[in-house]
Scaffold this active site. Sequence first.
Site, PDB file in Angstrom:
ATOM      1  N   HIS A  59       0.790  -1.211   0.000  1.00  5.83           N
ATOM      2  CA  HIS A  59       0.000   0.000   0.000  1.00  5.83           C
ATOM      3  C   HIS A  59       0.830   1.272   0.000  1.00  5.83           C
ATOM      4  O   HIS A  59       0.599   2.169  -0.795  1.00  5.83           O
ATOM      5  CB  HIS A  59      -1.084   0.048   1.057  1.00  5.83           C
ATOM      6  CG  HIS A  59      -2.109   1.045   0.599  1.00  5.83           C
ATOM      7  ND1 HIS A  59      -2.966   0.770  -0.442  1.00  5.83           N
ATOM      8  CD2 HIS A  59      -2.299   2.326   0.907  1.00  5.83           C
ATOM      9  CE1 HIS A  59      -3.655   1.835  -0.721  1.00  5.83           C
ATOM     10  NE2 HIS A  59      -3.287   2.797   0.069  1.00  5.83           N
ATOM     11  N   TYR A  81       1.792   5.462  -2.163  1.00  2.00           N
ATOM     12  CA  TYR A  81       2.023   6.830  -1.696  1.00  2.00           C
ATOM     13  C   TYR A  81       3.408   7.322  -2.081  1.00  2.00           C
ATOM     14  O   TYR A  81       3.630   8.511  -2.246  1.00  2.00           O
ATOM     15  CB  TYR A  81       1.747   6.925  -0.190  1.00  2.00           C
ATOM     16  CG  TYR A  81       0.267   6.811   0.043  1.00  2.00           C
ATOM     17  CD1 TYR A  81      -0.556   7.912  -0.153  1.00  2.00           C
ATOM     18  CD2 TYR A  81      -0.314   5.594   0.317  1.00  2.00           C
ATOM     19  CE1 TYR A  81      -1.919   7.801  -0.047  1.00  2.00           C
ATOM     20  CE2 TYR A  81      -1.686   5.471   0.434  1.00  2.00           C
ATOM     21  CZ  TYR A  81      -2.484   6.576   0.252  1.00  2.00           C
ATOM     22  OH  TYR A  81      -3.837   6.468   0.347  1.00  2.00           O
ATOM     23  N   HIS A 113      -9.311   0.604 -10.680  1.00  2.00           N
ATOM     24  CA  HIS A 113      -9.037   1.588  -9.625  1.00  2.00           C
ATOM     25  C   HIS A 113      -7.583   2.050  -9.642  1.00  2.00           C
ATOM     26  O   HIS A 113      -7.294   3.237  -9.681  1.00  2.00           O
ATOM     27  CB  HIS A 113      -9.379   1.010  -8.254  1.00  2.00           C
ATOM     28  CG  HIS A 113      -8.774   1.764  -7.119  1.00  2.00           C
ATOM     29  ND1 HIS A 113      -9.231   3.003  -6.733  1.00  2.00           N
ATOM     30  CD2 HIS A 113      -7.727   1.488  -6.313  1.00  2.00           C
ATOM     31  CE1 HIS A 113      -8.486   3.446  -5.734  1.00  2.00           C
ATOM     32  NE2 HIS A 113      -7.571   2.549  -5.462  1.00  2.00           N
ATOM     33  N   PHE A 114      -6.640   1.105  -9.615  1.00  2.63           N
ATOM     34  CA  PHE A 114      -5.259   1.591  -9.470  1.00  2.63           C
ATOM     35  C   PHE A 114      -4.704   2.125 -10.779  1.00  2.63           C
ATOM     36  O   PHE A 114      -3.771   2.920 -10.769  1.00  2.63           O
ATOM     37  CB  PHE A 114      -4.342   0.579  -8.761  1.00  2.63           C
ATOM     38  CG  PHE A 114      -4.031  -0.682  -9.482  1.00  2.63           C
ATOM     39  CD1 PHE A 114      -3.171  -0.687 -10.565  1.00  2.63           C
ATOM     40  CD2 PHE A 114      -4.568  -1.885  -9.054  1.00  2.63           C
ATOM     41  CE1 PHE A 114      -2.869  -1.863 -11.219  1.00  2.63           C
ATOM     42  CE2 PHE A 114      -4.267  -3.068  -9.707  1.00  2.63           C
ATOM     43  CZ  PHE A 114      -3.417  -3.053 -10.792  1.00  2.63           C
ATOM     44  N   HIS A 115      -5.291   1.714 -11.901  1.00  4.42           N
ATOM     45  CA  HIS A 115      -4.865   2.377 -13.146  1.00  4.42           C
ATOM     46  C   HIS A 115      -5.352   3.821 -13.172  1.00  4.42           C
ATOM     47  O   HIS A 115      -4.658   4.702 -13.667  1.00  4.42           O
ATOM     48  CB  HIS A 115      -5.360   1.610 -14.368  1.00  4.42           C
ATOM     49  CG  HIS A 115      -4.474   0.446 -14.720  1.00  4.42           C
ATOM     50  ND1 HIS A 115      -4.565  -0.765 -14.094  1.00  4.42           N
ATOM     51  CD2 HIS A 115      -3.444   0.326 -15.603  1.00  4.42           C
ATOM     52  CE1 HIS A 115      -3.643  -1.594 -14.590  1.00  4.42           C
ATOM     53  NE2 HIS A 115      -2.943  -0.955 -15.507  1.00  4.42           N
ATOM     54  N   ARG A 123      -9.728 -10.753 -12.107  1.00  2.00           N
ATOM     55  CA  ARG A 123      -8.519 -10.129 -12.649  1.00  2.00           C
ATOM     56  C   ARG A 123      -7.607 -11.165 -13.290  1.00  2.00           C
ATOM     57  O   ARG A 123      -7.676 -12.337 -12.986  1.00  2.00           O
ATOM     58  CB  ARG A 123      -7.707  -9.533 -11.491  1.00  2.00           C
ATOM     59  CG  ARG A 123      -8.263  -8.332 -10.890  1.00  2.00           C
ATOM     60  CD  ARG A 123      -7.489  -8.022  -9.613  1.00  2.00           C
ATOM     61  NE  ARG A 123      -6.159  -7.521  -9.923  1.00  2.00           N
ATOM     62  CZ  ARG A 123      -5.288  -7.148  -8.983  1.00  2.00           C
ATOM     63  NH1 ARG A 123      -5.607  -7.241  -7.727  1.00  2.00           N
ATOM     64  NH2 ARG A 123      -4.106  -6.685  -9.311  1.00  2.00           N
ATOM     65  N   ARG A 124      -6.688 -10.670 -14.098  1.00  2.00           N
ATOM     66  CA  ARG A 124      -5.494 -11.397 -14.495  1.00  2.00           C
ATOM     67  C   ARG A 124      -5.788 -12.700 -15.209  1.00  2.00           C
ATOM     68  O   ARG A 124      -5.172 -13.729 -14.938  1.00  2.00           O
ATOM     69  CB  ARG A 124      -4.641 -11.667 -13.256  1.00  2.00           C
ATOM     70  CG  ARG A 124      -4.160 -10.382 -12.663  1.00  2.00           C
ATOM     71  CD  ARG A 124      -3.605 -10.558 -11.308  1.00  2.00           C
ATOM     72  NE  ARG A 124      -2.634  -9.512 -11.017  1.00  2.00           N
ATOM     73  CZ  ARG A 124      -2.051  -9.349  -9.856  1.00  2.00           C
ATOM     74  NH1 ARG A 124      -2.317 -10.139  -8.870  1.00  2.00           N
ATOM     75  NH2 ARG A 124      -1.187  -8.375  -9.672  1.00  2.00           N
TER      76      ARG A 124
END
Lengths: 189, 540
Positions: B215, B219, B366-368, B429-430
């Site tokens: 995580h 950041y 989301h993370f893209h 996913r994946r």
Amino acid sequence: MSAEQAHGSASAEVAARVERRWATIAVIIIVCMALLAAFAGIHRATMPQPRVETIDPSRIHLSGEFVESNLGSVLEANGNVTVRAIGQQYSFTPACIVVPADTPITLRATSADVVHGILIQGTNVNTMLVPGYISEQLMRFTRTGDYLMPCQEFCSFGHEGMWGKVKVIDKADFAGRAKGGGRLSCVGQ
Amino acid sequence: MLVNRKLILAHFWLAFAVFGFALTLGAWQMFIRSPIGTWLSNPELYYRSLTAHGTVMGYVFPTLVAMGFGYAISESALEQRLVGVRWAWTGFWLIVAGSIMALIPIALGRASVLYTFYPPLIGNVFYYLGVVLVVVGSWIWVALMSVNLRVWRKAHPGAPVPLAMFANVAGSYLWAWTAVGAALELLLQIIPVAAGLKATIDAGLARIFFSWTLHAIVYFWLMPTYIAYYTIVPRAIGGRVYSDSMARISFILFLVVAMPIGMHHTFADPMVGAGFKFIHSAFTALVALPTLLTVFTICASVEIAARLRGGRGMFGWIKALPWDNPMMLALAFSFVMLGFGGAGGLINMSYQLDASIHNTQWITGHFHLIFGGAIVIMYFAIAYDLWPHLTGRELIDLRLIRTQLWLWFIGMIVTTFPWHWVGILGMPRRMAYFDFGDPAIAPQALSVTFSAIGGFILLASGIMFIVILARGMRAPLADAGPYRFALAVHQPATVPVALNTHALWVALMIALTLTNYGYPILNLALSSGTSVPAVYVGAQ
């Protein structure tokens, strides 16, 4: 103090006040979110798996809860249903899980080799299968029908082919099938 | 003053070169598993590509950007020549060597374990050693940032550390500590097994170690973007930073609360109990705080710029903003994507809601959106802003730059919105391919097609970005003057020690990590019987 400086410090004060207000609002939002999650978790028991149970994956096929003859759905004395399943490269056993509608169901599952995951599409049933540990999830289906159950975690080159199925049938129908005892599944149906 | 321009340019160029490579793989992956592609006869190729894409985008590209930008900040914000230039080059070459070492086994299909490793799957040992080298190279940068700040402090006792450097050093400490989780997983667990010294591994413990890194690494990726928000954007659009101390507080909060929250990635896992899951969920909610503060401060800083340019009214000032300035455009796009991505993030970290989207395509979307969208678009802006100072040449074609930013924004929305949607429908996913002929999967086909088209828009934008920078290397010479950072409305003459140093906050970061991770890690490490046989990849 010149007029300009006085003006400067007054505006700095306004800026600080506005900023404090915003920070307070942000903190309140966050505290409310955490309280809501805690309330729902404690009061309505909606939470991720709370307990840790371990198991030796190299022996699960030999004895204990996850031997092949014990896999599938079983109607418990109290009317609830327990489903036991394992994931391995690249299938679930049983590949088709049969359960009754409108019944509290406990899913207990583990992995025989690498990390897998169970996801039942169109529901919130979603858990990881980590070798060495037992996953437990409570579920209840309100709608009969067929649901797809893909493996949701990369488990090497055959991952894309690892799809199981969940068949939700009428409660009475399930009770009828369960009369003979044993472990139910819908493999081959 | 930017003296070591070659060093900084080397970092940026390598970063953007590997970015272009991984972006191409990403677009191919989107295409091949969509209904417009044909099924791969060998799905293993997909996982090779996915491993390369993740390893480059997660470990190499953002690290190089943070490093290059960090050196630039150190020299220009402190107005001091970089101390330890040789070490900096050593770090750079370690990253080059590590990347090559990792990519060879991936290309050969010997390490298709994805960048998240997923033991007990075990790939070729050189893949993991390559990743370790990349991290070691970046740790040299961490040390250099600390040393350079110390040298500056000696020369300027008691003076406020420039905001950009204060944030940069905070980001470097965050990275140093968050990388420890994956380093422990690699060194204590995976590498001994990959090297054949051991045959079993505790997969649950490995997942906890990885969550330690997984995580806060986000950041770390975010830090250059936030530094740009606070210290570049206001200057570039002719405004001021609303509050210097709020900026410092935000960076400190990131340092402290980005770390002890990684277990929200393991809500659906069986090896963590409810207590620690809840604690991590609550701490994750806290990390929204610095972002909410930042959104306020930056919007206020932008409003200042607009009012200085004659903007009036409650919302009328928005019209007065310099919308033809690439920095303004990038900021606006970044904020829109941060808003949507952040809202999605609140769902992911939620103790209850996570189950409905865990490990579905929603997460990938989301993370893209957050990383590829909100963060990377500011990497572009940083490069555009720094380029004239690094090359001594002007970037002339502002229109092309604006088109590139627009395309990236549109591409990211077209890619990630349908991606979120199929996640809600339960698409995992994946996977190398999907049987869109299955009536239960057929409704997802259209969304996946849109995503794939978005992938190609992103690829086009990425190519334009690299072309613009390359053309900038050959533009006519022009002196861009010294590189400057934004000033605050009330530029501080003195700053409280707590907002001018990192020691207290680093101590707090470590302490919170130990309280939030210590027990779960010790508990699993000491319990016997949870180690499972390794499954070697590519051996068959």
